[in-house]
Design an enzyme around this catalytic site. Sequence first.
Site, PDB file in Angstrom:
ATOM      1  N   TRP A 102       0.820  -1.219   0.000  1.00 22.49           N
ATOM      2  CA  TRP A 102       0.000   0.000   0.000  1.00 22.49           C
ATOM      3  C   TRP A 102       0.845   1.257   0.000  1.00 22.49           C
ATOM      4  O   TRP A 102       0.564   2.205  -0.733  1.00 22.49           O
ATOM      5  CB  TRP A 102      -1.014  -0.024   1.139  1.00 22.49           C
ATOM      6  N   ASP A 168      -2.113   6.656   6.269  1.00 17.35           N
ATOM      7  CA  ASP A 168      -3.124   5.770   5.707  1.00 17.35           C
ATOM      8  C   ASP A 168      -3.502   4.782   6.810  1.00 17.35           C
ATOM      9  O   ASP A 168      -2.748   3.859   7.103  1.00 17.35           O
ATOM     10  CB  ASP A 168      -2.561   5.041   4.482  1.00 17.35           C
ATOM     11  N   LYS A 192     -13.133  -1.810   6.203  1.00 16.22           N
ATOM     12  CA  LYS A 192     -12.559  -2.775   7.150  1.00 16.22           C
ATOM     13  C   LYS A 192     -13.143  -2.546   8.541  1.00 16.22           C
ATOM     14  O   LYS A 192     -13.880  -3.358   9.066  1.00 16.22           O
ATOM     15  CB  LYS A 192     -11.045  -2.686   7.153  1.00 16.22           C
TER      16      LYS A 192
HETATM   17  N1  PMP Z   1      -4.559   1.294   2.001  1.00 13.84           N
HETATM   18  C1  PMP Z   1      -4.630   0.177   2.742  1.00 13.84           C
HETATM   19  C2  PMP Z   1      -3.773   0.051   3.964  1.00 13.84           C
HETATM   20  C3  PMP Z   1      -5.497  -0.849   2.372  1.00 13.84           C
HETATM   21  O1  PMP Z   1      -5.565  -1.966   3.097  1.00 13.84           O
HETATM   22  C4  PMP Z   1      -6.309  -0.698   1.223  1.00 13.84           C
HETATM   23  C5  PMP Z   1      -7.315  -1.730   0.774  1.00 13.84           C
HETATM   24  N2  PMP Z   1      -7.123  -2.996   1.152  1.00 13.84           N
HETATM   25  C6  PMP Z   1      -6.187   0.478   0.484  1.00 13.84           C
HETATM   26  C7  PMP Z   1      -5.307   1.445   0.902  1.00 13.84           C
HETATM   27  C8  PMP Z   1      -6.992   0.693  -0.782  1.00 13.84           C
HETATM   28  O2  PMP Z   1      -8.317   0.906  -0.485  1.00 13.84           O
HETATM   29  P1  PMP Z   1      -9.425   1.096  -1.640  1.00 13.84           P
HETATM   30  O3  PMP Z   1      -9.411  -0.179  -2.455  1.00 13.84           O
HETATM   31  O4  PMP Z   1     -10.682   1.264  -0.887  1.00 13.84           O
HETATM   32  O5  PMP Z   1      -9.047   2.269  -2.432  1.00 13.84           O
END
Ligand code: PMP
Length: 356
Positions: A102, A168, A192
């Site tokens: 991420w 994040d 989540k």
């Molecule tokens: N950051 C983290 C730490 C995540 O776990 C996730 C999704 N699993 C995201 C960003 C991306 O989220 P989204 O698909 O809702 O854009």
Amino acid sequence: MPRAKLNFSSGPAVLPEAVLRNAQAALWDLDGSGIGILEHSHRGKEFLRVLERAERLVREVGGVDDRYAVLFVTGGATQHFAMIPEQFLAGGTADYCHTGVWSGKAITEAKRFGTPNIACSGEPDFTATPTTMTWSAAPRYVHYTSNETIYGTQWAAPPQAPAPLVCDASSDIFSKPLVLENHGLIYAGAQKNLGPSGISLVIARKDFVETGSKNLPPLSQYRTYVNEQSLHNTPNTFGIFVIAEVCAWILAEGGVTKMAERNARKANVLYDFLDASKQWRGHAARTSRSLMNITFRGDSPELEERMLALAEERGLVNLRGHRSVGGLRASIYNAFPEEGVQRLVELLDDTERGRS
Ligand code: PMP
């Protein structure tokens, strides 16, 4: 009726039963208004009450004071990977803590708008959050991912940084007390610990928001959400409703301190088993273990497949690790029941002992 499956999904993920029941009722009729939550105008007094309640409850759960704005942004966390550097980088430098998939995506987006400096990295295997940092001379901000959902690592405390922190927090928001100090902005996709996918919660210090570029479309500027109470356009009204319900549930359960106690207890049941096992082992280093996403492997692919087959039979689902790293992963966010972790430990133990 109890549910047939124990859902270990990393997100969208399990939500509290009370939240789902309230959402079910509100779909038909929001607060006795005779109209369902999906059908109410976002400018009407009924929805404005929902929005105000959501903000109030987010503030209460997170201990968020008036220096910070609470914003509901349509789109997941990925949206902020670009939105942040687009506004705050402007050809300059920002420091990024690289802890996995991420943060890697956030760094890729930052390169479009300036020069991200990798201040620290858990490469190549991302087993631990880094301890040695090399900050750049004058970063605009320092970005980190508080919990790495895929590798299963979590910062025990935010990094000590020379600039406002941008976090994040998608996969551990409200799983423990929120640390606001030194943070310019915290963002989290909701699917989540907060609600449905496609909406994100942003907690942003108002003076940090003001440092952002003004020469961008309104929905690309956090100040628009601050100035217009997240109502510049039609927001995800249902998502905001569910986030409010989740916050009310957290408070009814005793708040984030209680969540933290329960999450530690849940995760430790599984980590203790993995530490003692001869055939299963955890991925993350002890100091960096995530209490939300527990990543582990078996001695052989055959053992892992046997476990997954038995899991399916017993109704334990979504235990396969992310496609980019393989292995296994148990996501056990706030709403995941304690007895579900016990059931997983029994399953791993049975597989290890050849029982079925
Ligand atoms: N950051 C983290 C730490 C995540 O776990 C996730 C999704 N699993 C995201 C960003 C991306 O989220 P989204 O698909 O809702 O854009």
